[in-house]
Write an enzyme that holds these catalytic residues in place. Structure first.
Site, PDB file in Angstrom:
ATOM      1  N   GLU A 128       0.838  -1.187   0.000  1.00  0.00           N
ATOM      2  CA  GLU A 128       0.000   0.000   0.000  1.00  0.00           C
ATOM      3  C   GLU A 128       0.882   1.250   0.000  1.00  0.00           C
ATOM      4  O   GLU A 128       1.746   1.410   0.857  1.00  0.00           O
ATOM      5  CB  GLU A 128      -0.871  -0.042   1.261  1.00  0.00           C
ATOM      6  N   ASP A 148      -0.806  -1.077   6.035  1.00  0.00           N
ATOM      7  CA  ASP A 148      -0.643  -0.528   7.377  1.00  0.00           C
ATOM      8  C   ASP A 148      -1.454  -1.339   8.383  1.00  0.00           C
ATOM      9  O   ASP A 148      -2.506  -1.880   8.038  1.00  0.00           O
ATOM     10  CB  ASP A 148      -1.138   0.927   7.426  1.00  0.00           C
ATOM     11  N   ASP A 172      -3.534  -0.612  10.466  1.00  0.00           N
ATOM     12  CA  ASP A 172      -4.638   0.169  11.027  1.00  0.00           C
ATOM     13  C   ASP A 172      -5.921  -0.124  10.245  1.00  0.00           C
ATOM     14  O   ASP A 172      -5.948  -0.990   9.372  1.00  0.00           O
ATOM     15  CB  ASP A 172      -4.307   1.667  11.012  1.00  0.00           C
ATOM     16  N   ASP A 190      -7.598   1.581   8.017  1.00  0.00           N
ATOM     17  CA  ASP A 190      -7.542   1.802   6.566  1.00  0.00           C
ATOM     18  C   ASP A 190      -6.777   0.686   5.873  1.00  0.00           C
ATOM     19  O   ASP A 190      -7.161   0.239   4.794  1.00  0.00           O
ATOM     20  CB  ASP A 190      -6.878   3.147   6.244  1.00  0.00           C
TER      21      ASP A 190
END
Ligand code: 28F
Length: 638
Positions: A426, A499, A501, A503
């Site tokens: 990403e 990541d 997290d 998102d």
């Protein structure tokens, strides 16, 4: 009863011993999947009793000791002695492989069960198994250990006047199964499906291992019509009606339910005797043929298609379709490598015939619905034309086209796919670090920019036109859909690195959705992985630790002592690590943690619900994703 060992008894003992020696042959595997199959085998016998018309309630309880109790209110397994075998009905069911009466004759029309092996296999693979039968005012009981009778059938009391039924309780043998803890969600999904497939049957599932106890009741008067409604619950149906066909022909009982939604996927599941057939077979072929034929006929007769138009293809008509095909057949023949494909030719004709006739009638009676479906199909046809053009650009037909690998891809030098991995990363910045960090020989990096196209919400032409998706298709090398060829796969590990997290989790889901819809074989064959970047960096006296979860952080802090010299950094994204850190924590094959994405084909209807619920229009509960996703993922330390 005779206590001497006659020829029959010796045969039984040898039979059950064979099951214990090679359990995989009888239940597929001794993993968690095989463990859960034990429950299905017992439940399927009760379902057979329901299909025969004598049972309307089944209770399944996971007990505190992880044994399972299954109760039905059927006629009760016969307790009398069968003259041919010299055994009681109970012994026939629990000690003879391929217990009689299931296939053909014996009052049983149809049967479930993985290979029709039934309760005797469960008995052989259980530390102990107890069966209780209520019949003619008495309660009978028999107990087995590892398949051997330890307490013969005896009367242990009286039961209520007129009450009948069977109760089985068993404890899976922990010396045989690698996993002995039942997963409530797995049982829940399968039993919900069984209830959908058996109209009016009520199944009550309880978990007594937790406080407070959990109970789920599955009872669907509408049967597979309600199954379609359930599968479409997070989609927008194009019309209210569920189209339903039912009938019997050449010994095949056929039930079909369907409804279109505004998505672009075909979500059809087929079943034979309540067992899902992931590879379809003759019943599915009969359905598809009937659907294509009937809609083309209707569209021509009603001038929706001109005589000069090219007809609608099956794909056009099935765009956005949710359908259940369920057939019940006395002697199902399964084909293919995994024996998951129905082979009986009479099923093709029966489904084709019944669906053609009843669908024609439905369309005549419901012209508004017919028009909606025809128009959707025509739109699909046009989009498919546009898509074909776009797709030809993404197809790699010849070796020469190897040069057209995406520009952003930093490929590895080794050309043997077995040694090669590709990281889908990403963001460009993390992609840059990954390129620096990687081991060039075997690790390729494909950075993706921004959000990935949600394939649940886009038509094919748009999907083929999407740069990120095109890059992945070319890099993987396999092609998609009908072009898919696993032997062309360029990397044996496809690793999604996002990541740690919310998102990042969302991007992982989008990528997994794309792979699931376009190249599911990559998931089924275990080529897809999720990288696991650390959540924390802990520094103390120039020494560094990484923690991948909150528990791990606590463990490390306990080990090194909680004091002011500790510097704890919470990583918010891959971008906060430099190349060296990224290598050390997430990419070094010696140290990294990879999670392999798994998929149980038996649970495919539930997986579809998960993906569409997550990615569909109605709700996008990100947090739920992380929980749901965890179920399809297995931790691997590679
Ligand atoms: C909790 C699990 O296994 N239920 C069952 C029956 C009922 C009959 C039956 C079963 C006997 C010897 C084949 C009764 N009356 N629940 C269950 N309920 N099996 S298993 O018969 C099987 C025959 O060989 C039954 C009349 N016919 C059949």
């Amino acid at each position: 009863m005779s206590t001497e060992y006659g020829a029959d008894q010796i045969q039984i003992l040898e039979g059950l011993e064979a099951v214990r020696k090679r359990p995989g042959m009888y239940i597929g595997s001794t993993s968690s999947r095989g463990l859960h199959h034990l429950v299905y085998e017992i439940v399927d016998n009760a379902v057979d009793e329901a299909l025969a018309g004598f049972c309307s309630n089944i209770y399944v309880t996971v007990n505190q000791d992880n044994s399972v109790t299954v109760i039905d209110d059927g006629r009760g397994i016969p307790v009398g002695i069968n003259h041919k075998s010299g055994l009681t009905g109970v012994e026939v069911v629990f000690t003879i492989l391929h217990a009689g009466g299931k296939f053909g004759g014996g009052g049983y029309k149809v049967s479930g069960g993985l290979h029709g092996v039934g309760a005797s296999v469960v008995n052989a693979l259980s530390t102990w198994l107890e069966v209780e039968i209520c019949s003619e005012g008495k309660i009978y009981r028999q107990r087995y250990e590892k398949g051997n009778t330890v307490i013969p059938l005896e009367v242990i009391g009286d039961c209520e006047e007129g009450k009948t039924g069977t109760k089985v309780r068993f404890l899976p043998d922990s010396t045989i199964f690698e996993e002995t803890v039942f997963d409530f969600d797995v049982l829940k999904q399968r039993l919900r499906e069984t209830a959908f497939l058996t109209k009016n049957l009520r199944i009550v599932l309880r978990d007594e291992r937790v406080e407070p106890e959990v109970e789920k009741v599955f009872h669907y008067a509408g049967g597979i019509k309600e199954f379609v409604t359930y599968l479409n619950k997070s989609k927008e149906p194009l019309y209210q009606e569920i189209i339903y066909c039912e009938g019997q022909r050449d010994g095949v009982y056929v039930e079909v339910a369907m409804q279109h939604n505004d998505s672009f996927n075909d979500t059809t599941f087929s079943f034979v005797n309540n067992i899902i057939t992931p590879e379809g077979g003759t019943h599915l072929a009969g359905f598809r043929n009937a659907l294509t034929k009937t809609f083309n006929q209707y569209a021509k007769v009603n001038k929706i298609l001109k005589d000069t138009d090219t007809g609608l293809t099956g794909d056009d008509i099935r765009e956005g379709l949710t359908a259940i095909i369920s057939v019940k057949i006395e002697e199902p023949q399964f084909e293919g490598q995994t024996k998951q494909k129905l082979g009986n030719s009479e099923a093709r004709g029966a489904v084709d015939n019944i669906v053609s006739e009843q669908l024609t009638y439905f369309l005549e009676q419901n012209p508004t619905v017919a028009k909606i479906i025809c128009e959707k199909s025509l739109l699909a046809q046009r989009a498919r034309e546009a898509a074909r053009k776009a797709r030809d650009l993404t197809r790699r037909k010849t070796a020469l086209e190897n040069t057209s690998l995406p520009g952003k891809l930093a490929d590895c030098s080794d050309k043997d796919p077995k040694n090669c991995e590709i990281y889908i990363v990403e963001g460009d910045s993390a992609g840059g670090s990954a390129k620096t960090a990687r081991s060039r020989a075997t690790q390729a990096i494909l950075p993706l920019r921004g959000k990935i196209l949600n394939v649940e919400k886009a038509r094919l032409d748009k999907i083929y036109g999407n740069a990120e998706i095109k890059a992945m298709i070319t890099a993987f090398g396999t092609g998609i859909h009908e072009d898919f060829d696993i032997t062309k796969l360029r990397y044996h590990k496809i690793i999604i690195m996002t990541d740690a997290d919310v998102d990042g989790a969302h991007i992982s889901t989008l990528l997994l959705t794309f792979i699931y819809r376009f190249m599911p074989e990559l998931i089924k064959q275990g080529y897809i992985y999720l990288a696991q970047p650390p959540l924390y960096k802990i520094e103390k006296n120039k020494k560094i630790w990484y923690a991948y979860s909150d528990e791990e952080l606590n463990k490390i802090l306990v080990e090194i002592g909680r004091d002011n010299n500790n510097k704890i950094q919470r990583y918010k994204g891959l971008g906060e690590m430099d190349a060296e850190q990224l290598w050390e924590t997430t990419m070094d094959p010696e140290k990294r943690i990879l999670r392999r994405v798994m998929m149980d084909e038996e649970a495919s209807s539930e997986i579809d619900v998960t993906f569409t619920t997550l990615m569909g229009d109605k709700v996008e509960p990100r947090r739920e994703f992380i929980e749901a996703n965890a179920k399809y993922v297995q931790n691997l330390d590679v």
